[in-house]
Design an enzyme around this catalytic site. Structure first.
Site, PDB file in Angstrom:
ATOM      1  N   CYS A 197      46.304  31.529  50.317  1.00 28.15           N
ATOM      2  CA  CYS A 197      45.189  32.393  49.927  1.00 28.15           C
ATOM      3  C   CYS A 197      44.089  31.751  49.099  1.00 28.15           C
ATOM      4  O   CYS A 197      44.687  31.805  47.541  1.00 28.15           O
ATOM      5  CB  CYS A 197      44.799  33.741  49.461  1.00 28.15           C
ATOM      6  SG  CYS A 197      43.625  35.061  48.778  1.00 28.15           S
ATOM      7  N   LYS A 246      51.301  44.625  55.055  1.00 28.60           N
ATOM      8  CA  LYS A 246      51.277  45.290  54.154  1.00 28.60           C
ATOM      9  C   LYS A 246      51.921  46.459  53.308  1.00 28.60           C
ATOM     10  O   LYS A 246      52.214  47.423  53.169  1.00 28.60           O
ATOM     11  CB  LYS A 246      49.999  45.749  53.283  1.00 28.60           C
ATOM     12  CG  LYS A 246      48.382  44.527  53.640  1.00 28.60           C
ATOM     13  CD  LYS A 246      47.306  45.062  53.898  1.00 28.60           C
ATOM     14  CE  LYS A 246      46.017  43.710  54.623  1.00 28.60           C
ATOM     15  NZ  LYS A 246      44.833  44.075  54.551  1.00 28.60           N
ATOM     16  N   GLU A 295      39.663  41.822  42.924  1.00 29.55           N
ATOM     17  CA  GLU A 295      37.969  40.698  43.648  1.00 29.55           C
ATOM     18  C   GLU A 295      38.707  39.916  42.552  1.00 29.55           C
ATOM     19  O   GLU A 295      38.886  40.180  41.557  1.00 29.55           O
ATOM     20  CB  GLU A 295      36.895  41.013  43.138  1.00 29.55           C
ATOM     21  CG  GLU A 295      36.557  42.498  44.457  1.00 29.55           C
ATOM     22  CD  GLU A 295      36.428  41.519  45.607  1.00 29.55           C
ATOM     23  OE1 GLU A 295      35.979  40.615  46.022  1.00 29.55           O
ATOM     24  OE2 GLU A 295      36.872  42.418  47.214  1.00 29.55           O
ATOM     25  N   SER A 296      38.383  37.909  42.765  1.00 28.83           N
ATOM     26  CA  SER A 296      38.779  36.996  42.612  1.00 28.83           C
ATOM     27  C   SER A 296      38.183  36.788  41.665  1.00 28.83           C
ATOM     28  O   SER A 296      38.901  36.234  40.151  1.00 28.83           O
ATOM     29  CB  SER A 296      38.469  35.745  43.136  1.00 28.83           C
ATOM     30  OG  SER A 296      37.947  35.855  43.948  1.00 28.83           O
TER      31      SER A 296
HETATM   32  N1  LIG Z   1      36.701  38.850  48.316  1.00 34.43           N
HETATM   33  C1  LIG Z   1      37.700  38.678  47.449  1.00 34.43           C
HETATM   34  C2  LIG Z   1      38.111  38.629  49.127  1.00 34.43           C
HETATM   35  C3  LIG Z   1      40.128  37.963  49.254  1.00 34.43           C
HETATM   36  C4  LIG Z   1      40.222  37.606  50.294  1.00 34.43           C
HETATM   37  O1  LIG Z   1      39.403  37.715  51.111  1.00 34.43           O
HETATM   38  N2  LIG Z   1      42.134  37.710  50.306  1.00 34.43           N
HETATM   39  C5  LIG Z   1      42.383  37.609  51.790  1.00 34.43           C
HETATM   40  C6  LIG Z   1      43.108  36.142  52.231  1.00 34.43           C
HETATM   41  S1  LIG Z   1      42.891  34.855  51.619  1.00 34.43           S
HETATM   42  C7  LIG Z   1      43.170  38.885  52.364  1.00 34.43           C
HETATM   43  O2  LIG Z   1      43.535  39.563  50.986  1.00 34.43           O
HETATM   44  N3  LIG Z   1      42.328  39.572  53.418  1.00 34.43           N
HETATM   45  C8  LIG Z   1      43.534  40.653  53.922  1.00 34.43           C
HETATM   46  C9  LIG Z   1      42.801  41.244  54.883  1.00 34.43           C
HETATM   47  O3  LIG Z   1      41.465  41.430  54.834  1.00 34.43           O
HETATM   48  O4  LIG Z   1      43.485  42.444  55.263  1.00 34.43           O
HETATM   49  C10 LIG Z   1      37.965  38.470  46.657  1.00 34.43           C
HETATM   50  O5  LIG Z   1      36.999  37.557  46.092  1.00 34.43           O
HETATM   51  O6  LIG Z   1      39.078  38.709  45.589  1.00 34.43           O
END
Ligand SMILES: N[C@@H](CCC(=O)N[C@@H](CS)C(=O)NCC(=O)O)C(=O)O
Length: 219
Positions: free
Chosen positions: A11, A38, A63-64
């Site tokens: 990620c 999950k 949220e990152s």
């Molecule tokens: N806007 C979020 C995006 C985080 C994201 O898209 N994470 C992905 C992995 S890189 C995720 O957990 N996807 C799992 C899902 O959507 O089910 C951030 O900035 O933290």
């Protein structure tokens, strides 16, 4: 108690948080999860069901960008500039970095060669915008590593793997961006944000997708 970064090995958003933690010398535990299955404890702390989540002080921060901002407010050295306008510009370009990650996702999910070429051209256009915004380097805002650098370290890491498949011309004619990429690749915080097997894991992920890029990898 040590903060926990709930993570996934591939990620790019997790990497941002890992880079900021390293820049600040914060000790933390990294807990990788399988996003395909999950666990309940993860869904309980991640309302959007996404990594990263930072477990700290008895709370869960998701949220990152929010995690990075929180870390910047609570641990020295500051990665954001003290000037409000410069700080706003950094945040704008952090958003741009997120849009670029979406464009990269579209690229590796492209179903045929025509779509793949269109996505590569779109990414090149976005890097042309980056080139115009970059200063003299070595980092986004000049001499000091900042928040935009933490966002783009993971972006360029994709390009390292794409370059091993073919030359898609994503940084063609963009010398400042290429130099920035090199500076970020050498930064210890960026290097340690993934495990040593990251390139192989990413290649395996891309190979399995059944997309135009996957086909390029099996030729
Ligand atoms: N806007 C979020 C995006 C985080 C994201 O898209 N994470 C992905 C992995 S890189 C995720 O957990 N996807 C799992 C899902 O959507 O089910 C951030 O900035 O933290």
């Amino acid at each position: 108690m040590m903060p926990v970064l709930v993570s996934h090995p591939l990620c790019p958003y997790v990497q941002r948080a890992a880079i900021v933690l390293a820049e600040k010398g914060v000790a933390y535990e990294r807990r990788d999860i399988d996003l395909a299955v999950k666990p309940d404890w993860f869904l309980a702390v991640s309302p959007l069901g996404k990594t990263p989540v930072l477990l700290t002080g008895g709370a869960a921060v998701f949220e990152s960008a929010v995690i990075c901002e929180y870390l910047d407010e609570t641990h020295a050295p500051r990665l954001h500039p003290s000037d409000a306008l410069l700080r706003a510009q950094q945040r704008s370009w952090m958003e741009f970095g997120s849009a670029l990650l979406n464009a990269i996702g579209a690229f590796y999910n492209a179903v045929d060669e025509q779509a793949l070429a269109a996505c590569a051209a779109d990414i090149h256009r976005r890097f042309q915008q980056v080139e115009a915004a970059l200063g003299d380097g070595p980092f986004f805002m000049g001499g000091q590593f900042g928040m935009v650098d933490a966002v783009f370290g993971p972006v360029f890491r994709y390009l390292d793997v794409f370059d091993g498949i073919a030359d898609f011309g994503m940084l063609e004619g963009l010398p400042r961006t290429a130099a920035w990429r090199t500076a970020l690749a050498a930064r210890p915080s960026v290097r340690q944000a993934v495990s040593a097997d990251y390139p192989e894991l990413l290649r395996a992920f891309l190979r399995k997708r059944g997309t135009a890029l996957s086909q390029r990898m099996t030729r």
